[in-house]
Design an enzyme around this catalytic site. Structure first.
Site, PDB file in Angstrom:
ATOM      1  CG  ASN A  43      50.035  37.868  46.986  1.00 17.44           C
ATOM      2  OD1 ASN A  43      51.069  37.453  46.507  1.00 17.44           O
ATOM      3  ND2 ASN A  43      49.418  37.251  47.967  1.00 17.44           N
ATOM      4  CB  ALA A  47      50.681  45.356  59.501  1.00 17.59           C
ATOM      5  CD  GLU A  56      44.786  37.882  40.401  1.00 19.14           C
ATOM      6  OE1 GLU A  56      45.363  38.375  41.387  1.00 19.14           O
ATOM      7  OE2 GLU A  56      44.089  36.867  40.481  1.00 19.14           O
ATOM      8  CB  CYS A  87      39.372  37.897  44.105  1.00 16.50           C
ATOM      9  SG  CYS A  87      39.879  39.626  43.925  1.00 16.50           S
ATOM     10  CB  CYS A  90      41.319  40.678  40.356  1.00 13.56           C
ATOM     11  SG  CYS A  90      42.474  41.124  41.672  1.00 13.56           S
TER      12      CYS A  90
HETATM   13  N1  THU Z   1      45.208  36.875  46.088  1.00 11.33           N
HETATM   14  C1  THU Z   1      45.693  37.272  44.880  1.00 11.33           C
HETATM   15  O1  THU Z   1      46.731  37.929  44.806  1.00 11.33           O
HETATM   16  N2  THU Z   1      45.024  36.909  43.774  1.00 11.33           N
HETATM   17  C2  THU Z   1      43.912  36.110  43.750  1.00 11.33           C
HETATM   18  O2  THU Z   1      43.406  35.803  42.687  1.00 11.33           O
HETATM   19  C3  THU Z   1      43.336  35.637  45.005  1.00 11.33           C
HETATM   20  C4  THU Z   1      43.980  36.125  46.242  1.00 11.33           C
HETATM   21  C5  THU Z   1      45.966  37.222  47.285  1.00 11.33           C
HETATM   22  C6  THU Z   1      45.327  38.214  48.222  1.00 11.33           C
HETATM   23  C7  THU Z   1      46.006  37.848  49.536  1.00 11.33           C
HETATM   24  O3  THU Z   1      47.277  38.478  49.594  1.00 11.33           O
HETATM   25  C8  THU Z   1      46.237  36.357  49.425  1.00 11.33           C
HETATM   26  O4  THU Z   1      46.165  36.041  48.043  1.00 11.33           O
HETATM   27  C9  THU Z   1      45.227  35.520  50.192  1.00 11.33           C
HETATM   28  O5  THU Z   1      43.933  35.854  49.851  1.00 11.33           O
END
Ligand code: THU
Length: 130
Positions: A43, A47, A56, A87, A90
């Site tokens: 991820n 800002a 993902e 999520c 994704c």
């Molecule tokens: N996030 C992901 O990268 N994948 C997921 O399946 C859920 C959430 C990230 C988004 C954000 O940077 C952080 O996790 C908190 O939501």
């Protein structure tokens, strides 16, 4: 096809590159292609919060940009002790490329189509002639 444990290990390695200074919630993903390649992502936050991107989709877009479109599985890891699941956005993005196995820590593998049943996809657009 890499074993689930190998794919999870690749996702853990990718998580090291997560840029998550706002949530402090580091995520790594590893996508296995049908050709046997593994493309990873993490991820990347911003800002301007909504501009950030999940691990993902980072992995997916990176893989597609390298010419991959056929996937066997995606492994996802969040912070230690968190049972992460992708999520909704994704799930939708991944489902564009068909079904695949979703590998998570601490629970059984699941098919993407079971995480996003009756998904909207290219076939719906085809019916309109687009
Ligand atoms: N996030 C992901 O990268 N994948 C997921 O399946 C859920 C959430 C990230 C988004 C954000 O940077 C952080 O996790 C908190 O939501």
């Amino acid at each position: 096809m890499p074993a689930a444990s190998e794919l999870l290990a690749a996702a853990r390695k990718a998580r090291e590159h997560a840029y998550a200074p706002y949530s402090n919630f580091a995520v790594g993903a590893a996508l296995a292609t049908k050709a046997g390649d593994v493309v990873t992502g993490a991820n990347v936050e911003n800002a301007s919060y909504p501009v950030g991107m999940c691990a993902e989709r980072t992995a997916l877009f990176s893989a597609v940009a390298r010419g991959h479109r056929d996937f066997d599985a995606i492994a996802i890891v969040g912070p230690e002790g968190v049972a992460l699941t992708p999520c909704g956005a994704c799930r939708q993005a991944l489902s564009e490329f068909g079904d695949m196995r979703v590998v998570r820590e601490g629970c059984d593998d699941v098919a993407l189509r079971d995480l996003l049943p009756d998904a909207f996809g290219p076939r719906h657009l085809a019916r309109t002639g687009i």
